[in-house]
Design a protein around this motif. Sequence first.
Motif, PDB file in Angstrom:
ATOM      1  N   GLN A  81       5.801   3.285  -0.712  1.00  0.00           N
ATOM      2  CA  GLN A  81       4.885   1.990  -1.328  1.00  0.00           C
ATOM      3  C   GLN A  81       4.421   1.056  -0.644  1.00  0.00           C
ATOM      4  OE1 GLN A  81       4.511   1.898  -5.022  1.00  0.00           O
ATOM      5  NE2 GLN A  81       2.926   0.701  -4.107  1.00  0.00           N
ATOM      6  N   TYR A  85       0.618   0.024   0.094  1.00  0.00           N
ATOM      7  CA  TYR A  85       0.058  -1.390   0.002  1.00  0.00           C
ATOM      8  C   TYR A  85      -0.837  -1.408   1.189  1.00  0.00           C
ATOM      9  CZ  TYR A  85       0.108  -6.297  -0.082  1.00  0.00           C
ATOM     10  OH  TYR A  85      -0.346  -7.790  -0.207  1.00  0.00           O
ATOM     11  N   LYS A  88      -3.962   0.273   1.126  1.00  0.00           N
ATOM     12  CA  LYS A  88      -5.069  -0.502   0.197  1.00  0.00           C
ATOM     13  C   LYS A  88      -5.584  -1.570   0.734  1.00  0.00           C
ATOM     14  CE  LYS A  88      -5.134  -1.866  -4.690  1.00  0.00           C
ATOM     15  NZ  LYS A  88      -6.039  -2.988  -4.612  1.00  0.00           N
ATOM     16  N   GLU A  89      -4.698  -2.348   1.138  1.00  0.00           N
ATOM     17  CA  GLU A  89      -5.329  -3.583   1.704  1.00  0.00           C
ATOM     18  C   GLU A  89      -6.333  -3.673   2.846  1.00  0.00           C
ATOM     19  OE1 GLU A  89      -4.713  -6.953   1.154  1.00  0.00           O
ATOM     20  OE2 GLU A  89      -3.761  -5.988  -0.644  1.00  0.00           O
ATOM     21  N   ASN A 132      -1.423   5.960  -8.383  1.00  0.00           N
ATOM     22  CA  ASN A 132      -2.845   5.211  -8.910  1.00  0.00           C
ATOM     23  C   ASN A 132      -3.649   4.700  -7.923  1.00  0.00           C
ATOM     24  OD1 ASN A 132      -4.899   3.526 -10.179  1.00  0.00           O
ATOM     25  ND2 ASN A 132      -3.294   3.279 -12.033  1.00  0.00           N
ATOM     26  N   ARG A 134      -6.333   3.218  -8.026  1.00  0.00           N
ATOM     27  CA  ARG A 134      -7.151   1.957  -8.312  1.00  0.00           C
ATOM     28  C   ARG A 134      -6.145   0.813  -7.875  1.00  0.00           C
ATOM     29  NH1 ARG A 134      -6.747  -0.694 -12.763  1.00  0.00           N
ATOM     30  NH2 ARG A 134      -6.067   0.824 -13.763  1.00  0.00           N
ATOM     31  N   THR A 135      -4.889   0.954  -8.241  1.00  0.00           N
ATOM     32  CA  THR A 135      -3.952   0.056  -7.840  1.00  0.00           C
ATOM     33  C   THR A 135      -3.252   0.042  -6.658  1.00  0.00           C
ATOM     34  OG1 THR A 135      -2.176   1.034  -9.333  1.00  0.00           O
ATOM     35  CG2 THR A 135      -3.735  -0.573 -10.388  1.00  0.00           C
ATOM     36  N   GLY A 136      -3.006   1.378  -6.158  1.00  0.00           N
ATOM     37  CA  GLY A 136      -2.113   1.782  -5.045  1.00  0.00           C
ATOM     38  C   GLY A 136      -0.731   1.737  -5.563  1.00  0.00           C
ATOM     39  N   TRP A 137      -0.453   1.883  -6.746  1.00  0.00           N
ATOM     40  CA  TRP A 137       1.106   1.854  -7.277  1.00  0.00           C
ATOM     41  C   TRP A 137       1.633   3.473  -7.147  1.00  0.00           C
ATOM     42  CZ3 TRP A 137       4.296  -1.443  -7.127  1.00  0.00           C
ATOM     43  CH2 TRP A 137       5.868  -1.203  -7.751  1.00  0.00           C
ATOM     44  N   GLU A 139       3.388   6.336  -8.600  1.00  0.00           N
ATOM     45  CA  GLU A 139       4.146   6.648  -9.959  1.00  0.00           C
ATOM     46  C   GLU A 139       4.995   7.633 -10.019  1.00  0.00           C
ATOM     47  OE1 GLU A 139       0.546   7.466 -12.127  1.00  0.00           O
ATOM     48  OE2 GLU A 139      -0.145   5.372 -12.332  1.00  0.00           O
ATOM     49  N   GLU A 156       6.577   0.532 -14.984  1.00  0.00           N
ATOM     50  CA  GLU A 156       5.885  -0.457 -14.792  1.00  0.00           C
ATOM     51  C   GLU A 156       6.377  -1.640 -13.933  1.00  0.00           C
ATOM     52  OE1 GLU A 156       3.447  -1.505 -17.974  1.00  0.00           O
ATOM     53  OE2 GLU A 156       2.852   0.406 -18.655  1.00  0.00           O
TER      54      GLU A 156
END
Length: 168
Positions: A81, A85, A88-89, A132, A134-137, A139, A156
Motif C-alpha cells: 500500500q 501510494y 501514484k504520487e 484500484n 484510479r485511487t491507488g487503493w 483491494e 473501505e
Amino acid sequence: RERRNPVWKLRAGCAILPSNWLEKKNGMKNNSGFTLVELIAVIAILAVLLAAAAPRAAGLIQGARHSAAVSDARITAGAVQRYLYDVKEEGRLNVRTLHQLMGSQLDDPEGPLAEYLSGGLSDARVLSADVNLRTGWLEELVYENEDTQVKLTFAEDGTAVVEEITDK
C-alpha cells in the motif's frame, strides 16, 4: 541355625563379596529390578500417550505457521500500500507497474518493495494484488511463503480481512 554376616575379602585392591550376599533372612534372593512384563507395560503406556500428543503438537505447529503467515501477509500488504501510494504520487501507477509487483520475491534487494520492507521475509512473494488504479487503493492481496498461501481483502476503512489460508 546361625547366620553369618557377609565377609568382605580384599584381593588386589578389590572388594569381593561372598556369593550369598543378596540372600534375605528367609532365604530368598532379593529381586529388586523390574520384570520384562512391567517394562513392556510402561513402554506401551508411553507409546499411547505419545500417539495422543503427537497430532496435537503437529496442529499447534501448523497453527503457529498460519499465524506467522497472516502476520507476514499483513506486513507485506502495508508495504504494498505504501508502494502504491508513492507510485501514484509520482504518476506512474499503471498495469505495467503492478505487473512488476506480481511474483516479486520479498527478500530481493532490487525488488520493487525493497525500501518498504525491512527484511525477514525470505522465500516469500506477492502472488497477486487487485488494485484500484484510479485511487491507488489495494483491494486484495495474495501472499505466499514456503508453505502457506494467504489471501487478504481490504474493507473501505482499510482493515484487512483474512479470506483464505491454504497449505502448499
